[in-house]
Design an enzyme around this catalytic site. Structure first.
Site, short mmCIF file in Angstrom:
data_model
loop_
_atom_site.label_atom_id
_atom_site.label_comp_id
_atom_site.label_asym_id
_atom_site.label_seq_id
_atom_site.Cartn_x
_atom_site.Cartn_y
_atom_site.Cartn_z
N SER A 130 12.06 6.60 3.31
CA SER A 130 11.11 6.45 4.42
C SER A 130 11.81 6.56 5.76
O SER A 130 13.05 6.43 5.83
CB SER A 130 10.47 5.05 4.31
OG SER A 130 9.89 4.66 5.53
N TYR A 168 9.36 -3.94 3.96
CA TYR A 168 9.34 -2.51 3.60
C TYR A 168 10.62 -1.82 4.08
O TYR A 168 11.26 -1.08 3.34
CB TYR A 168 8.12 -1.87 4.24
CG TYR A 168 7.86 -0.43 3.90
CD1 TYR A 168 8.24 0.58 4.78
CD2 TYR A 168 7.22 -0.09 2.72
CE1 TYR A 168 7.98 1.91 4.49
CE2 TYR A 168 6.95 1.25 2.43
CZ TYR A 168 7.32 2.23 3.31
OH TYR A 168 7.07 3.56 3.03
P1 NAP Z 1 -0.14 5.15 -1.87
O1 NAP Z 1 -1.18 6.14 -1.48
O2 NAP Z 1 -0.31 3.71 -1.53
O3 NAP Z 1 0.18 5.29 -3.44
C1 NAP Z 1 1.14 4.44 -3.99
C2 NAP Z 1 1.09 4.64 -5.48
O4 NAP Z 1 2.02 3.73 -6.09
C3 NAP Z 1 -0.29 4.33 -6.06
O5 NAP Z 1 -0.58 5.24 -7.10
C4 NAP Z 1 -0.09 2.92 -6.62
O6 NAP Z 1 -0.93 2.62 -7.71
C5 NAP Z 1 1.34 3.03 -7.13
N1 NAP Z 1 1.93 1.71 -7.37
C6 NAP Z 1 2.06 0.69 -6.49
N2 NAP Z 1 2.62 -0.37 -7.09
C7 NAP Z 1 2.86 -0.01 -8.38
C8 NAP Z 1 3.42 -0.68 -9.52
N3 NAP Z 1 3.87 -1.93 -9.44
N4 NAP Z 1 3.49 0.00 -10.68
C9 NAP Z 1 3.02 1.26 -10.79
N5 NAP Z 1 2.48 1.96 -9.75
C10 NAP Z 1 2.40 1.31 -8.57
O7 NAP Z 1 1.24 5.57 -1.21
P2 NAP Z 1 1.78 6.99 -0.70
O8 NAP Z 1 1.51 7.12 0.75
O9 NAP Z 1 1.38 8.06 -1.65
O10 NAP Z 1 3.35 6.68 -0.84
C11 NAP Z 1 4.06 7.00 -2.02
C12 NAP Z 1 5.51 6.66 -1.74
O11 NAP Z 1 5.93 7.30 -0.52
C13 NAP Z 1 5.74 5.16 -1.52
O12 NAP Z 1 7.01 4.81 -2.05
C14 NAP Z 1 5.77 5.03 0.01
O13 NAP Z 1 6.53 3.91 0.42
C15 NAP Z 1 6.45 6.31 0.37
N6 NAP Z 1 6.24 6.78 1.74
C16 NAP Z 1 4.97 6.97 2.21
C17 NAP Z 1 4.82 7.49 3.51
C18 NAP Z 1 3.48 7.74 4.13
O14 NAP Z 1 3.43 7.93 5.36
N7 NAP Z 1 2.40 7.74 3.38
C19 NAP Z 1 5.94 7.80 4.27
C20 NAP Z 1 7.21 7.54 3.75
C21 NAP Z 1 7.34 7.05 2.47
P3 NAP Z 1 -2.28 1.75 -7.44
O15 NAP Z 1 -3.20 2.65 -6.70
O16 NAP Z 1 -2.77 1.40 -8.81
O17 NAP Z 1 -1.87 0.55 -6.63
C1 GCO Z 2 4.23 2.05 8.76
C2 GCO Z 2 4.03 3.22 7.83
C3 GCO Z 2 5.38 3.83 7.47
C4 GCO Z 2 5.18 4.97 6.51
C5 GCO Z 2 6.47 5.60 6.15
C6 GCO Z 2 7.16 6.22 7.32
O1 GCO Z 2 3.47 1.09 8.66
O2 GCO Z 2 5.14 2.16 9.60
O3 GCO Z 2 3.35 2.82 6.66
O4 GCO Z 2 6.22 2.87 6.95
O5 GCO Z 2 4.60 4.51 5.34
O6 GCO Z 2 7.30 4.77 5.43
O7 GCO Z 2 8.24 6.98 6.81
#
Ligand code: NAP
Ligand code: GCO
Length: 266
Positions: free
Chosen positions: A147, A160
């Protein structure tokens, strides 16, 4: 000699955790288009079934498993089941993750621990379960979804950021410990991506105006937009493929330039 086929994933078995939708779904879908067989998990039956349907609608026959990635027994069982039903896992993406946006002094220790459990302990648990099979097979690819918060802090995301900072170092340590077994472990650091996880940061205000954080991120991103899960597909396929066999311990930031930019003058 360079061969474009090195970017393909034909014959590979990929496990993407938490991939019923969002970033995980996009990455797994790209892996399928590059030739991989897709395995994914979600924490409950309904979402796993919905995920299988969503993959099928995209023309992908994915193997779905109900598994809480924080539960080592469930993870060991899921990996054993995949190895029996599908084959040894060649590519692991530790994607499952949560966030709790709470000012640190108001955050309970239980909430802090839960975020660390999913975002840092679980990638350890799943990697530990998958690496022995990769060693036996003579190769493996692990991609940890890090992230911006692997590098930067901000208000309300202490747990986080601590988890994602730790995940950066776990990535480097798996590289250090298992690079000799021809396992490459890298990270992808997405910028701000439009998924359910960031939906609260993009909600329209009562007067119809854009969320202040939405405006802030667009001004902070040279690309002047939020990322989409599809923006992560090419980088993920690269890190999962033979084209990146000498890339190890690297965190590839896919952020539209946020980390390089001071931000547009208001
Ligand atoms: P999301 O839409 O919240 O999806 C997260 C997924 O993880 C969901 O399918 C959720 O399942 C699953 N999950 C959560 N806890 C779990 C557990 N204990 N066991 C199994 N599955 C679990 O998140 P996203 O935005 O796609 O993010 C995916 C990854 O990218 C995460 O690691 C997040 O930190 C990272 N990330 C996101 C962003 C962003 O801007 N979106 C940026 C940087 C990094 P449920 O729906 O059943 O809870
Ligand atoms: C926040 C956001 C970010 C993104 C991502 C950025 O609240 O700042 O959720 O943390 O999820 O991790 O890279």
């Amino acid at each position: 000699m360079f061969d474009p086929q090195d970017f393909r994933l034909d014959g590979k078995v990929a496990l993407v955790t938490g991939a019923s939708y969002g970033i995980g779904f996009a990455i797994a879908s790209a892996f399928a288009k590059a030739g991989a067989v897709i395995c994914f998990n979600d924490i409950n039956e309904e979402k796993t079934e919905n995920g299988i349907k969503a993959y099928r609608e995209a023309g992908i026959e994915a193997h779905g498993y109900v598994c809480n990635v924080c539960d080592e027994e469930q993870v060991q069982k899921m990996v054993a089941q995949i190895e029996e039903e599908v084959g040894t896992i060649d590519i692991l993406v530790n994607n499952a993750g949560i966030i709790k946006r709470i000012p640190m002094v108001e955050m309970s220790a239980a909430d802090f621990r839960q975020v660390i459990d999913v975002d840092l302990n679980a990638p350890f648990i799943v990697s530990k379960a998958v690496i022995p099979g990769m060693i036996k097979k003579g190769h493996g690819k692990i991609i940890n979804i890090c992230s911006m918060m692997s590098e930067l802090g901000r208000e309300t995301v202490s747990a986080y950021a601590a988890a994602k900072g730790g995940l950066k170092m776990l990535t480097r340590n798996i590289c250090s410990e298992y690079g000799g077994a021809n396992i490459q472990c890298n990270g992808i650091g997405p910028g701000y991506i439009a998924t359910p996880q960031t939906a609260p940061l993009r909600e329209r205000q009562a007067d119809g105006s854009r969320h202040p954080f939405d405006q802030f991120i667009v001004a902070k991103t040279p690309a002047a937009r939020w990322g989409t899960p599809e923006d992560l597909q090419g980088p993920a396929v690269f890190l999962a493929s033979d084209a990146s066999n000498f890339v190890n311990g690297h965190i590839l930031y896919v952020d539209g330039g946020i980390l390089a930019y001071i931000g547009k003058q208001p």
